[in-house]
Write a protein that holds these residues in place. Sequence first.
Motif, PDB file in Angstrom:
ATOM      1  N   GLU A 150      55.040 -38.176 -33.829  1.00 42.84           N
ATOM      2  CA  GLU A 150      55.464 -38.080 -35.218  1.00 42.84           C
ATOM      3  C   GLU A 150      54.261 -38.268 -36.132  1.00 42.84           C
ATOM      4  O   GLU A 150      53.310 -38.985 -35.790  1.00 42.84           O
ATOM      5  CB  GLU A 150      56.532 -39.139 -35.528  1.00 42.84           C
ATOM      6  CG  GLU A 150      57.826 -38.949 -34.737  1.00 42.84           C
ATOM      7  CD  GLU A 150      58.834 -40.043 -35.040  1.00 42.84           C
ATOM      8  OE1 GLU A 150      58.506 -40.930 -35.868  1.00 42.84           O
ATOM      9  OE2 GLU A 150      59.936 -40.018 -34.453  1.00 42.84           O
ATOM     10  N   GLU A 151      54.300 -37.635 -37.300  1.00 41.71           N
ATOM     11  CA  GLU A 151      53.188 -37.720 -38.243  1.00 41.71           C
ATOM     12  C   GLU A 151      52.952 -39.148 -38.726  1.00 41.71           C
ATOM     13  O   GLU A 151      51.853 -39.498 -39.159  1.00 41.71           O
ATOM     14  CB  GLU A 151      53.439 -36.804 -39.440  1.00 41.71           C
ATOM     15  CG  GLU A 151      53.385 -35.318 -39.122  1.00 41.71           C
ATOM     16  CD  GLU A 151      51.986 -34.858 -38.735  1.00 41.71           C
ATOM     17  OE1 GLU A 151      51.020 -35.614 -38.982  1.00 41.71           O
ATOM     18  OE2 GLU A 151      51.860 -33.761 -38.169  1.00 41.71           O
ATOM     19  N   SER A 152      53.970 -40.005 -38.645  1.00 48.66           N
ATOM     20  CA  SER A 152      53.843 -41.379 -39.104  1.00 48.66           C
ATOM     21  C   SER A 152      53.063 -42.267 -38.123  1.00 48.66           C
ATOM     22  O   SER A 152      52.763 -43.425 -38.441  1.00 48.66           O
ATOM     23  CB  SER A 152      55.232 -41.988 -39.324  1.00 48.66           C
ATOM     24  OG  SER A 152      55.983 -41.959 -38.117  1.00 48.66           O
ATOM     25  N   TYR A 153      52.750 -41.738 -36.950  1.00 51.85           N
ATOM     26  CA  TYR A 153      52.020 -42.525 -35.956  1.00 51.85           C
ATOM     27  C   TYR A 153      50.664 -42.968 -36.521  1.00 51.85           C
ATOM     28  O   TYR A 153      49.921 -42.166 -37.098  1.00 51.85           O
ATOM     29  CB  TYR A 153      51.803 -41.708 -34.676  1.00 51.85           C
ATOM     30  CG  TYR A 153      50.855 -42.358 -33.685  1.00 51.85           C
ATOM     31  CD1 TYR A 153      51.263 -43.423 -32.893  1.00 51.85           C
ATOM     32  CD2 TYR A 153      49.533 -41.906 -33.566  1.00 51.85           C
ATOM     33  CE1 TYR A 153      50.383 -44.027 -31.998  1.00 51.85           C
ATOM     34  CE2 TYR A 153      48.649 -42.493 -32.666  1.00 51.85           C
ATOM     35  CZ  TYR A 153      49.075 -43.557 -31.880  1.00 51.85           C
ATOM     36  OH  TYR A 153      48.212 -44.141 -31.001  1.00 51.85           O
TER      37      TYR A 153
ATOM     38  N   THR B 128      50.965 -34.027 -32.638  1.00 55.80           N
ATOM     39  CA  THR B 128      51.967 -33.182 -33.278  1.00 55.80           C
ATOM     40  C   THR B 128      51.551 -31.720 -33.371  1.00 55.80           C
ATOM     41  O   THR B 128      52.257 -30.921 -33.973  1.00 55.80           O
ATOM     42  CB  THR B 128      52.261 -33.713 -34.692  1.00 55.80           C
ATOM     43  OG1 THR B 128      51.026 -33.787 -35.430  1.00 55.80           O
ATOM     44  CG2 THR B 128      52.914 -35.087 -34.636  1.00 55.80           C
ATOM     45  N   SER B 129      50.405 -31.379 -32.805  1.00 57.29           N
ATOM     46  CA  SER B 129      49.929 -29.999 -32.881  1.00 57.29           C
ATOM     47  C   SER B 129      49.198 -29.638 -31.593  1.00 57.29           C
ATOM     48  O   SER B 129      48.722 -30.526 -30.874  1.00 57.29           O
ATOM     49  CB  SER B 129      48.978 -29.827 -34.072  1.00 57.29           C
ATOM     50  OG  SER B 129      47.776 -30.555 -33.848  1.00 57.29           O
ATOM     51  N   PRO B 130      49.100 -28.351 -31.292  1.00 53.19           N
ATOM     52  CA  PRO B 130      48.333 -27.944 -30.097  1.00 53.19           C
ATOM     53  C   PRO B 130      46.901 -28.463 -30.129  1.00 53.19           C
ATOM     54  O   PRO B 130      46.350 -28.842 -29.097  1.00 53.19           O
ATOM     55  CB  PRO B 130      48.393 -26.412 -30.151  1.00 53.19           C
ATOM     56  CG  PRO B 130      49.651 -26.106 -30.913  1.00 53.19           C
ATOM     57  CD  PRO B 130      49.769 -27.200 -31.928  1.00 53.19           C
ATOM     58  N   SER B 131      46.294 -28.487 -31.325  1.00 48.46           N
ATOM     59  CA  SER B 131      44.924 -28.973 -31.436  1.00 48.46           C
ATOM     60  C   SER B 131      44.823 -30.439 -31.059  1.00 48.46           C
ATOM     61  O   SER B 131      43.907 -30.856 -30.331  1.00 48.46           O
ATOM     62  CB  SER B 131      44.405 -28.763 -32.858  1.00 48.46           C
ATOM     63  OG  SER B 131      43.104 -29.305 -32.999  1.00 48.46           O
ATOM     64  N   ALA B 132      45.763 -31.255 -31.534  1.00 48.77           N
ATOM     65  CA  ALA B 132      45.745 -32.684 -31.215  1.00 48.77           C
ATOM     66  C   ALA B 132      46.002 -32.912 -29.736  1.00 48.77           C
ATOM     67  O   ALA B 132      45.347 -33.750 -29.100  1.00 48.77           O
ATOM     68  CB  ALA B 132      46.784 -33.418 -32.048  1.00 48.77           C
TER      69      ALA B 132
END
Length: 567
Positions: free
Chosen positions: A176-179, A150-154
């Motif tokens: 999704e953050e729920s992953y 969900t982010s460039p870092s991830a």
Amino acid sequence: MPLSDQEWAEVSTELPQPTDAVIHQYLASRQALKDEEKKERADHSFRQSLTPIARRACDIVAHIRDHERRTVWTPALEERLARDRPMYPGMMFSLAKETMESTLLWKIVRRMPKGALLHAHLNAMVDVDYLLDLTLSTPGMHISSSAPLTSPSALTNASLSIRFRNPLASVPSLYEESYVSNSYVPLTHAADTFPSGGRAGFVAWFKSRCVLSSTDAAEQHHGQDAIWKKFRSCFQVLGTLIPYEPIWRGFLRRLMSLLVADGVYWAEIRFTWPMNYCRDGQETPETDYNHMFQVIDEEVAAFQASEQGKRFWGLRMIWTAVRSLDTRSIVENMDHCLATKLAWPQLVAGYDLVGPEDDGRPLVDLLAELFWFRKQCALEGVTIPFFFHAGETLGDGDSTDDNLFDALLLGTRRLGHAFSLYKHPRLIQAVRDKRILVESCPISNEILRLTGSILQHPLPALLARGVACALCNDDPAILGQDTAGMTHDFWQALQGWENLGLAGLGSLAENSVRWAAFEDQSNDEWIGDIRAATMGSGVKAQRLKEWAVEWERFCLEIVEEYGEQWA
């Protein structure tokens, strides 16, 4: 004070002319000194044995090379690049790749019989585009991530895993953050729902996780630690794609096809694999490497029986462990090597330790493990010689540089990279005396920041001192070559080094066959075959003769196709 015209007229009459004896004698002495030095070169005997056709082919290629130096590698013909940087032969590979592949010299080198590939790592051999396309089309493939993407870092740093899995009851989203970390998602679903561009965006992103970009390669100021961090992460991602039987079979077919198309007839590939290989339709990994090697045996035989593979001599694996592992892990790895060698003796050629030398255990710290391994080989009655990485460093006298001393004392038959060898005159002499070959990987050394370009590479210094060498590609899928072949490394050497020429390339290719491990041999048998070359009676002598026929055919094609224009 400047000379007056009258003074200059008097002085100019006193200057020796090119035909004067003093100039003639100087130039003769100069040429004699150069000729004497060239007698020490590793490729001298090969050059002396060239046939008239091969000599003519070498002259033609030299003319083509010089012409392209003057007409291709100029800012005027590369306006887009010229705004930012000059063009010159031997410039950084990542910046030169597109231009080099458009040259006549590239077309010629592509057709050259390159013999054997002696130094390459399995995970990084097959082009990522093909491998990902194969994986996406293989039923049941799933992907997991150590964090929601969900982010460039991830997207840049999360650990990824691709495995076969049976259908899931529900399909989570990676984006999704729920992953839930490390839970599996169908690969096609993850690709099609990629937030930035769907499947095309997914493919581009995934490839960026597997390949060093031109920016990665060019940022020399970041140093070796930075590039090795990205390099290791590429291996980790690629390593999850291959250990599933349907993909493993497709991988091997693609690998052999690419090698033969590039004039490579034999390969000895470093094999590093955790126990995660699964058979077709199975989620549970095998407990040994037998089936994986059975597939190798089957696919090599099938390829050799095909029209394309009829000239392919085959391949073997050089078993490896990561040199940073602890003693128990390395001993367990060695035990697997022994078991696999006993089951598939024709497929295991030797043993090595891999990973960044500067960041791993030096050979002197691994003596207990290595002597144990040597004893176990003797007890089992098998021959597993050492083919050590050593001296892949900028250091001089540090523990990594000292690996060269230990590699020789431990009886290595070849040296992987040996980048720092040129600093050691006594070691150079020992390498020559023991007939040890250097497996040199110029593009890898450049991209991994040991050298700025081919022009700064130490291989010419080794050749000048009579050290036997062969060109290799190391990790072409990660380094950006986009093929398993060796044409990029051969081209860079030919265009970058004035003293090499086509004859020098031919010598390097012949060396690769002469130092190949086609069969198990004792040390005396190994050295005897290298000395005998084509005069021997074994497999190696036969392969050298076959390569010589291909080399002569290649030279004749050059003469017939380009002789009238470039003679």
